[in-house]
Design a protein around this motif. Structure first.
Motif, PDB file in Angstrom:
ATOM      1  N   LYS A 282      71.376  36.422  56.798  1.00  0.00           N
ATOM      2  CA  LYS A 282      72.283  35.320  56.552  1.00  0.00           C
ATOM      3  C   LYS A 282      73.534  35.619  57.646  1.00  0.00           C
ATOM      4  O   LYS A 282      74.692  35.262  57.236  1.00  0.00           O
ATOM      5  N   GLU A 283      73.347  35.949  58.862  1.00  0.00           N
ATOM      6  CA  GLU A 283      74.360  35.938  59.703  1.00  0.00           C
ATOM      7  C   GLU A 283      75.092  34.791  60.027  1.00  0.00           C
ATOM      8  O   GLU A 283      74.197  33.828  59.948  1.00  0.00           O
ATOM      9  N   LYS A 284      76.392  34.657  60.030  1.00  0.00           N
ATOM     10  CA  LYS A 284      76.993  33.239  60.318  1.00  0.00           C
ATOM     11  C   LYS A 284      76.792  32.846  61.736  1.00  0.00           C
ATOM     12  O   LYS A 284      77.926  32.370  62.029  1.00  0.00           O
ATOM     13  N   VAL A 285      75.580  32.237  61.919  1.00  0.00           N
ATOM     14  CA  VAL A 285      75.307  31.372  63.076  1.00  0.00           C
ATOM     15  C   VAL A 285      74.417  30.418  62.534  1.00  0.00           C
ATOM     16  O   VAL A 285      73.628  30.472  61.667  1.00  0.00           O
ATOM     17  N   GLY A 286      74.318  29.217  63.434  1.00  0.00           N
ATOM     18  CA  GLY A 286      73.478  28.280  63.002  1.00  0.00           C
ATOM     19  C   GLY A 286      72.012  28.820  63.405  1.00  0.00           C
ATOM     20  O   GLY A 286      71.707  29.770  64.047  1.00  0.00           O
ATOM     21  N   ASN A 287      71.070  28.280  62.662  1.00  0.00           N
ATOM     22  CA  ASN A 287      69.483  28.726  63.088  1.00  0.00           C
ATOM     23  C   ASN A 287      68.832  27.655  63.509  1.00  0.00           C
ATOM     24  O   ASN A 287      68.760  26.712  63.259  1.00  0.00           O
ATOM     25  N   PHE A 288      67.962  28.034  64.478  1.00  0.00           N
ATOM     26  CA  PHE A 288      67.346  27.226  65.407  1.00  0.00           C
ATOM     27  C   PHE A 288      65.916  27.021  64.614  1.00  0.00           C
ATOM     28  O   PHE A 288      65.272  28.044  64.418  1.00  0.00           O
ATOM     29  N   CYS A 289      65.683  25.810  63.970  1.00  0.00           N
ATOM     30  CA  CYS A 289      64.455  25.418  63.498  1.00  0.00           C
ATOM     31  C   CYS A 289      63.700  24.449  64.074  1.00  0.00           C
ATOM     32  O   CYS A 289      64.376  23.742  64.933  1.00  0.00           O
ATOM     33  N   LEU A 290      62.652  24.203  63.761  1.00  0.00           N
ATOM     34  CA  LEU A 290      61.662  23.023  63.970  1.00  0.00           C
ATOM     35  C   LEU A 290      61.691  21.942  62.867  1.00  0.00           C
ATOM     36  O   LEU A 290      61.387  22.457  61.760  1.00  0.00           O
ATOM     37  N   VAL A 291      62.037  20.756  63.070  1.00  0.00           N
ATOM     38  CA  VAL A 291      62.014  19.856  62.120  1.00  0.00           C
ATOM     39  C   VAL A 291      61.360  18.483  62.663  1.00  0.00           C
ATOM     40  O   VAL A 291      61.964  18.135  63.893  1.00  0.00           O
ATOM     41  N   ASP A 292      60.090  18.163  62.101  1.00  0.00           N
ATOM     42  CA  ASP A 292      59.454  17.118  62.775  1.00  0.00           C
ATOM     43  C   ASP A 292      59.256  17.496  64.255  1.00  0.00           C
ATOM     44  O   ASP A 292      59.223  16.741  65.167  1.00  0.00           O
ATOM     45  N   GLY A 293      59.076  18.902  64.541  1.00  0.00           N
ATOM     46  CA  GLY A 293      58.724  19.264  66.093  1.00  0.00           C
ATOM     47  C   GLY A 293      59.632  19.146  66.843  1.00  0.00           C
ATOM     48  O   GLY A 293      59.715  19.472  67.833  1.00  0.00           O
ATOM     49  N   LYS A 294      61.083  18.743  66.368  1.00  0.00           N
ATOM     50  CA  LYS A 294      62.199  18.737  67.131  1.00  0.00           C
ATOM     51  C   LYS A 294      62.920  20.159  66.902  1.00  0.00           C
ATOM     52  O   LYS A 294      63.446  20.231  65.608  1.00  0.00           O
ATOM     53  N   ILE A 295      63.654  20.617  67.899  1.00  0.00           N
ATOM     54  CA  ILE A 295      64.458  21.822  67.772  1.00  0.00           C
ATOM     55  C   ILE A 295      65.734  21.103  66.918  1.00  0.00           C
ATOM     56  O   ILE A 295      66.373  20.332  67.475  1.00  0.00           O
ATOM     57  N   THR A 296      66.156  21.896  65.999  1.00  0.00           N
ATOM     58  CA  THR A 296      67.274  21.295  65.144  1.00  0.00           C
ATOM     59  C   THR A 296      67.985  22.779  64.706  1.00  0.00           C
ATOM     60  O   THR A 296      67.270  23.761  64.577  1.00  0.00           O
ATOM     61  N   VAL A 297      69.355  22.526  64.848  1.00  0.00           N
ATOM     62  CA  VAL A 297      70.130  23.566  64.262  1.00  0.00           C
ATOM     63  C   VAL A 297      70.599  23.362  62.730  1.00  0.00           C
ATOM     64  O   VAL A 297      71.103  22.440  62.562  1.00  0.00           O
ATOM     65  N   ILE A 298      70.224  24.285  62.074  1.00  0.00           N
ATOM     66  CA  ILE A 298      70.513  24.225  60.702  1.00  0.00           C
ATOM     67  C   ILE A 298      71.599  25.260  60.217  1.00  0.00           C
ATOM     68  O   ILE A 298      71.358  26.542  60.383  1.00  0.00           O
ATOM     69  N   GLU A 299      72.682  24.723  59.783  1.00  0.00           N
ATOM     70  CA  GLU A 299      73.942  26.061  59.514  1.00  0.00           C
ATOM     71  C   GLU A 299      73.503  27.032  58.601  1.00  0.00           C
ATOM     72  O   GLU A 299      72.625  26.679  57.499  1.00  0.00           O
ATOM     73  N   TYR A 300      73.952  28.060  58.555  1.00  0.00           N
ATOM     74  CA  TYR A 300      73.456  29.528  57.764  1.00  0.00           C
ATOM     75  C   TYR A 300      73.546  29.021  56.236  1.00  0.00           C
ATOM     76  O   TYR A 300      72.567  29.452  55.689  1.00  0.00           O
ATOM     77  N   SER A 301      74.327  28.171  55.796  1.00  0.00           N
ATOM     78  CA  SER A 301      74.663  28.040  54.732  1.00  0.00           C
ATOM     79  C   SER A 301      73.697  27.025  53.991  1.00  0.00           C
ATOM     80  O   SER A 301      73.545  26.983  52.764  1.00  0.00           O
ATOM     81  N   ASP A 302      73.012  26.264  54.838  1.00  0.00           N
ATOM     82  CA  ASP A 302      71.841  25.263  54.490  1.00  0.00           C
ATOM     83  C   ASP A 302      70.532  25.890  54.627  1.00  0.00           C
ATOM     84  O   ASP A 302      69.504  25.226  54.262  1.00  0.00           O
ATOM     85  N   LEU A 303      70.470  27.126  55.121  1.00  0.00           N
ATOM     86  CA  LEU A 303      68.835  27.659  55.333  1.00  0.00           C
ATOM     87  C   LEU A 303      68.814  28.428  53.726  1.00  0.00           C
ATOM     88  O   LEU A 303      69.570  29.401  53.694  1.00  0.00           O
ATOM     89  N   PRO A 304      67.761  27.944  53.254  1.00  0.00           N
ATOM     90  CA  PRO A 304      67.511  28.592  51.923  1.00  0.00           C
ATOM     91  C   PRO A 304      67.284  29.955  51.964  1.00  0.00           C
ATOM     92  O   PRO A 304      66.606  30.447  52.995  1.00  0.00           O
ATOM     93  N   ASP A 305      67.622  30.725  50.938  1.00  0.00           N
ATOM     94  CA  ASP A 305      67.554  32.272  51.025  1.00  0.00           C
ATOM     95  C   ASP A 305      65.960  32.860  51.286  1.00  0.00           C
ATOM     96  O   ASP A 305      65.783  33.509  51.885  1.00  0.00           O
ATOM     97  N   GLU A 306      65.047  31.974  50.596  1.00  0.00           N
ATOM     98  CA  GLU A 306      63.934  32.552  50.647  1.00  0.00           C
ATOM     99  C   GLU A 306      63.305  32.258  52.380  1.00  0.00           C
ATOM    100  O   GLU A 306      62.369  33.108  52.865  1.00  0.00           O
ATOM    101  N   LEU A 307      63.677  31.253  53.054  1.00  0.00           N
ATOM    102  CA  LEU A 307      63.303  31.131  54.521  1.00  0.00           C
ATOM    103  C   LEU A 307      64.170  32.066  55.351  1.00  0.00           C
ATOM    104  O   LEU A 307      63.464  32.850  56.207  1.00  0.00           O
ATOM    105  N   ALA A 308      65.621  32.239  54.885  1.00  0.00           N
ATOM    106  CA  ALA A 308      66.262  33.153  55.723  1.00  0.00           C
ATOM    107  C   ALA A 308      65.785  34.538  55.684  1.00  0.00           C
ATOM    108  O   ALA A 308      65.850  35.473  56.552  1.00  0.00           O
TER     109      ALA A 308
END
Ligand code: UTP
Length: 476
Positions: A282-308
């Motif tokens: 849960k480090e307070k940086v945005g997470n690089f994720c793929l959403v529909d194949g596109k690189i997207t930054v998801i804020e740390y507070s928006d990444l569900p715990d089970e994924l983090a």
């Protein structure tokens, strides 16, 4: 329309949008103040204000995508991972160097923020940070640009985004410092826009009786500001194709990195990012994720715990790539976004906002009392046709000065600057005295003119004197 009629019409409109309090002090204003206030109200798009209040101020912000759709993004590593990648890195470095020496790459720093957490009086870029010479952030960047210019024999223009809150001060700082030795015609200071501030009930706050409280529209505001200010046109005139983008608070950033620029260009990317491997789920940086194949930054507070917390078989985090706001952005991408009038989504930030109360008394809140709206540059990533990520070694390139004390504080940044310098010298065989806890028992500062990275040090080995415990060594 006469003045009286116009005032009536504006009062009616404000009432329809529940913002009539903006004229509460009208009878107390002199004619000049009245004109100023009317001008500010005319600039408010009240339909948009309604939408922001409903969608952002009074509700929890929406997530850009359904959470189940997040996949981990992939990246290039700091070192090549296969013989094929080794060849590609070499090709990328050659291409990157060629692009820099042909003047195709410009520097762009976003410096329009208010730096409230640091609590420094004045633009953050003027904060003195280097361990011995107390060079300011702006000076360190300027010296880096100068060293790159000399190495590659090219002009590297520098675009500096300010905001109306710090533009005049920033211009004065650059002038007083004679543009830090750069040619003034190659330094372009431009202003971002602002957005109104709200209380929790959705009322636009007044900064004083004749002025609406506003704040800069976020680092994402640079896309629109580049086009509006003429900076984009200036880049086109100079045939600049790539922007090396960073935030003003990171003195370790490596500008004009040939590998990063070259990989971006070879892969035909429009906007690319550097990443760090996160310290913790849960480090307070945005997470690089793929959403529909596109690189997207998801804020740390928006990444569900089970994924983090999710881990790969080797124990590493599945979502390990943290965003550090260092990018290469193609100028044609900036143009595409601005021509298509694409606007980045707004995010809500709950903050302490100075304002006047209904009685006209100045309030300096101790607790968050309202909402600022901001756009983020990383929200442009999914719009890019192609985007790549390159990991970096954190201690080499990322030490943001955000706070006066604690995490990301001045003290931490200073220590990291000294430790990086010490590591560079040790890599060239220099003996650095160390404390029992492993930290350097000396203070070292390396000027960009001496070395832009570790690889530059060995050639200057004979200019480095022996270092004794407690020494202060400045290399330029
Ligand atoms: P931060 O998110 O750290 O915000 O900005 P800040 O305003 O500097 O500091 P706080 O939150 O008030 O303490 C990250 C980078 O983005 C720039 C800042 O100048 C910094 O380089 N920025 C931020 C802008 O240029 N404009 C903005 O509207 C916001």
């Amino acid at each position: 329309m006469t003045h009286g009629n116009e005032l009536e019409e504006i009062t009616r409109q404000l009432r329809n949008h529940h913002q009539e309090h903006l004229l509460a002090f009208w009878p107390q204003l002199d004619p000049r103040q009245r004109q100023e206030l009317l001008g500010q109200i005319r600039e408010l798009d009240l339909a948009k204000v309604d939408e922001w209040v409903e969608r952002l101020v009074q509700s929890a912000p929406e997530l850009p995508v359904a959470r189940r759709d997040f996949e981990p993004a992939t990246s290039y590593g700091p070192e090549p991972r296969s013989p094929a990648e080794r060849r590609k890195y070499k090709e990328a470095i050659d291409l990157g160097e060629k692009l820099i020496s042909r003047g195709k790459v410009a520097a762009m720093v976003v410096a329009g923020g208010q730096g409230t957490r640091l609590g420094f009086d004045g633009p953050k870029g003027n904060f003195p940070i280097s361990p011995i010479k107390q060079k300011t952030l702006f000076r360190i960047f300027a010296e880096t640009i100068q060293a790159v210019t000399q190495r590659y024999g090219a002009t590297c223009p520098w675009y500096v985004m300010t905001s109306p809150m710090n533009h005049a001060q920033t211009v004065a700082i650059f002038k007083d410092n004679n543009y830090y030795g750069l040619d003034a015609k190659d330094v372009f200071l431009f202003q971002q826009g602002t957005l109104p501030n709200f209380d929790f009930d959705g009322r636009v706050l007044l900064e004083d009786k004749a002025r609406i409280a506003r704040s800069p529209d976020g680092h994402g505001g640079c896309i629109r500001a580049l086009a509006r200010s003429g900076a984009l046109a200036d880049m086109k005139r100079r045939a600049v194709e790539y922007l090396s983008y960073w935030q003003v608070d990171n003195p370790l950033v490596r500008l004009f990195d040939p590998l990063f620029i070259g990989l971006h260009a070879l892969d035909g990317a429009e906007m690319s990012s550097r990443a760090v491997i996160k310290n913790s789920p849960k480090e307070k940086v945005g997470n690089f994720c793929l959403v529909d194949g596109k690189i997207t930054v998801i804020e740390y507070s928006d990444l569900p715990d089970e994924l983090a917390e999710k881990r790969r078989p080797d124990g590493s985090l599945a979502f390990e790539l943290g965003s550090i706001a260092i990018h290469i952005i193609s100028t044609c991408f900036v143009e595409k976004l601005s021509v298509e009038a694409y606007s980045l989504p707004l995010h809500k930030a709950v903050k302490k906002i100075p304002h006047i109360d209904p009685q006209g008394h100045r309030i300096e809140p101790k607790q968050p009392n309202g909402v600022k709206l901001e756009s983020f540059i990383f929200d442009a990533l999914p719009m890019a046709r192609k985007s790549i990520i390159l990991d970096i070694v954190r201690s080499e390139q990322f030490a943001p000065v955000k706070n006066a004390t604690g995490e990301d504080s001045v003290e931490v940044t200073l220590r990291m600057m000294v430790e990086r310098a010490a590591a560079w010298l040790e890599s060239a065989g220099v003996k650095v005295p160390r404390n029992p806890d492993g930290s350097a028992d000396c203070t070292i500062e390396i000027a960009p003119s001496f070395a832009l990275d570790q690889a530059d040090v060995p050639a200057k080995r004979d200019r480095i004197p022996p270092i004794q415990p407690g020494d202060k060594l400045y290399l330029a």
